[in-house]
Design a protein around this motif. Sequence first.
Motif, PDB file in Angstrom:
ATOM      1  N   GLY B  82       0.805  -1.222   0.000  1.00 31.96           N
ATOM      2  CA  GLY B  82       0.000   0.000   0.000  1.00 31.96           C
ATOM      3  C   GLY B  82       0.836   1.270   0.000  1.00 31.96           C
ATOM      4  O   GLY B  82       0.287   2.370  -0.077  1.00 31.96           O
ATOM      5  N   SER B  83       2.156   1.139   0.098  1.00 32.76           N
ATOM      6  CA  SER B  83       3.042   2.299   0.082  1.00 32.76           C
ATOM      7  C   SER B  83       3.509   2.666  -1.323  1.00 32.76           C
ATOM      8  O   SER B  83       4.127   3.710  -1.523  1.00 32.76           O
ATOM      9  CB  SER B  83       4.299   2.024   0.921  1.00 32.76           C
ATOM     10  OG  SER B  83       3.993   1.412   2.152  1.00 32.76           O
ATOM     11  N   ILE B  84       3.243   1.789  -2.306  1.00 37.10           N
ATOM     12  CA  ILE B  84       3.760   2.028  -3.665  1.00 37.10           C
ATOM     13  C   ILE B  84       3.069   3.228  -4.304  1.00 37.10           C
ATOM     14  O   ILE B  84       1.849   3.304  -4.339  1.00 37.10           O
ATOM     15  CB  ILE B  84       3.538   0.790  -4.568  1.00 37.10           C
ATOM     16  CG1 ILE B  84       4.218  -0.442  -3.973  1.00 37.10           C
ATOM     17  CG2 ILE B  84       4.050   1.054  -5.976  1.00 37.10           C
ATOM     18  CD1 ILE B  84       3.842  -1.743  -4.678  1.00 37.10           C
ATOM     19  N   VAL B  85       3.852   4.180  -4.832  1.00 31.70           N
ATOM     20  CA  VAL B  85       3.264   5.308  -5.562  1.00 31.70           C
ATOM     21  C   VAL B  85       3.490   5.188  -7.060  1.00 31.70           C
ATOM     22  O   VAL B  85       2.696   5.663  -7.863  1.00 31.70           O
ATOM     23  CB  VAL B  85       3.785   6.671  -5.053  1.00 31.70           C
ATOM     24  CG1 VAL B  85       3.257   6.949  -3.639  1.00 31.70           C
ATOM     25  CG2 VAL B  85       5.312   6.760  -5.082  1.00 31.70           C
ATOM     26  N   GLN B  86       4.617   4.578  -7.458  1.00 31.89           N
ATOM     27  CA  GLN B  86       4.897   4.384  -8.886  1.00 31.89           C
ATOM     28  C   GLN B  86       5.398   2.961  -9.102  1.00 31.89           C
ATOM     29  O   GLN B  86       6.296   2.508  -8.404  1.00 31.89           O
ATOM     30  CB  GLN B  86       5.968   5.371  -9.368  1.00 31.89           C
ATOM     31  CG  GLN B  86       6.220   5.306 -10.876  1.00 31.89           C
ATOM     32  CD  GLN B  86       7.536   5.965 -11.284  1.00 31.89           C
ATOM     33  OE1 GLN B  86       8.601   5.572 -10.812  1.00 31.89           O
ATOM     34  NE2 GLN B  86       7.454   6.963 -12.130  1.00 31.89           N
ATOM     35  N   LEU B  87       4.806   2.287 -10.084  1.00 32.22           N
ATOM     36  CA  LEU B  87       5.204   0.907 -10.376  1.00 32.22           C
ATOM     37  C   LEU B  87       5.416   0.756 -11.873  1.00 32.22           C
ATOM     38  O   LEU B  87       4.472   0.933 -12.656  1.00 32.22           O
ATOM     39  CB  LEU B  87       4.105  -0.061  -9.906  1.00 32.22           C
ATOM     40  CG  LEU B  87       4.432  -1.544  -9.991  1.00 32.22           C
ATOM     41  CD1 LEU B  87       5.642  -1.914  -9.133  1.00 32.22           C
ATOM     42  CD2 LEU B  87       3.224  -2.377  -9.557  1.00 32.22           C
TER      43      LEU B  87
END
Lengths: 143, 143, 143
Positions: B82-87
């Motif tokens: 849930g911490s991912i901002v860009q993948l």
Amino acid sequence: MNIEPIHVEGNDPRWNMPYTPGIKVRGGHLVFASGVTAAPIYHSHPHVPAEFHDVPDDPGLQAERAMENLGSVLTAAGGGFGSIVQLIRFIVDLDRNQDSINRVMAGYLGEHRAASTTVEVVRLATDPRLVLELQAVAVVPGD
Amino acid sequence: MNIEPIHVEGNDPRWNMPYTPGIKVRGGHLVFASGVTAAPIYHSHPHVPAEFHDVPDDPGLQAERAMENLGSVLTAAGGGFGSIVQLIRFIVDLDRNQDSINRVMAGYLGEHRAASTTVEVVRLATDPRLVLELQAVAVVPGD
Amino acid sequence: MNIEPIHVEGNDPRWNMPYTPGIKVRGGHLVFASGVTAAPIYHSHPHVPAEFHDVPDDPGLQAERAMENLGSVLTAAGGGFGSIVQLIRFIVDLDRNQDSINRVMAGYLGEHRAASTTVEVVRLATDPRLVLELQAVAVVPGD
């Protein structure tokens, strides 16, 4: 502005550089945008090819749609094309497509210069006819 | 939460969107993760092929291993999926692999939506059998 | 330092890891650098092939030029190789080129470890002979 273009020795207006070698963020809020193409931003997953029926074959028209899509994301985030700090361009068949893409994008970017990278990939995910995907990081004013 | 999904006109639950068009960071600490694959995170350099003997051929199993690897990095950094901002997803042979990859990843990401980009590349660096590499930027709580 | 390498269970000096799985930014200023290659940072757009007449074919020499270019951008931004937090390497023909590229880059990076991703792309934009493009995000001291 909270961003500062980074230049090294050797810059000259005659190069007509479409990007800056580096860009420094001095404050404000980062925005990461998803890769955008000429396909609609919102679409079904798994993909339904019929939703992409009007994707144009022309690389210049694809660039126009992709930039409109990116602009709408940046606007929604409180910024605009001038907010972009990093722009990665994934392009299919560079030899065939990059000149028209560059021409169209220059019109949208105006005087703004972001850190930028362009590579040729095998294909893009949303639809096999797509030749351009733009992935941006931007900085917009804080609350 | 320190992150705010960015949406433009046209969103609709029936699209079942696996990502958000943009995501704004309002505070906290950015985390950049190295690209992860189904191969072990730590391995010899130069590469020793024997260390990758158990890399599965199945794209869904590769996605499972890659997500476990990414999760362990994010946990060590004080965050999680849930911490991912860009993948960014670099995939080999999209036609063959993307459906199983998408299914597996959806299970790990749950309701979380990051800014996301997917492109087809020629191959990945660690081992020629790998078909998926995930590169994430995340935001975790500050000290 | 404002950056903190992120490690999970299993690290060991004998792996001789050329990157860290993750890296946390605890303060300071982010720098995004444009992709750099062995071609001069500043050049005409549209491209004029004659400006790239001295691009070396050797992948090790290309890596040397690309790292010198990246170093000059980072220095101009107030940092250096030790400031890099994220490094994406786009390489053409990994089998032929990655070993010499890795050797040369290790010499420049010294003990520094950034979050890193390497993928094989079809070709790079500036010149068809280029085999390496480096895209960095860095963190430099604040004002």
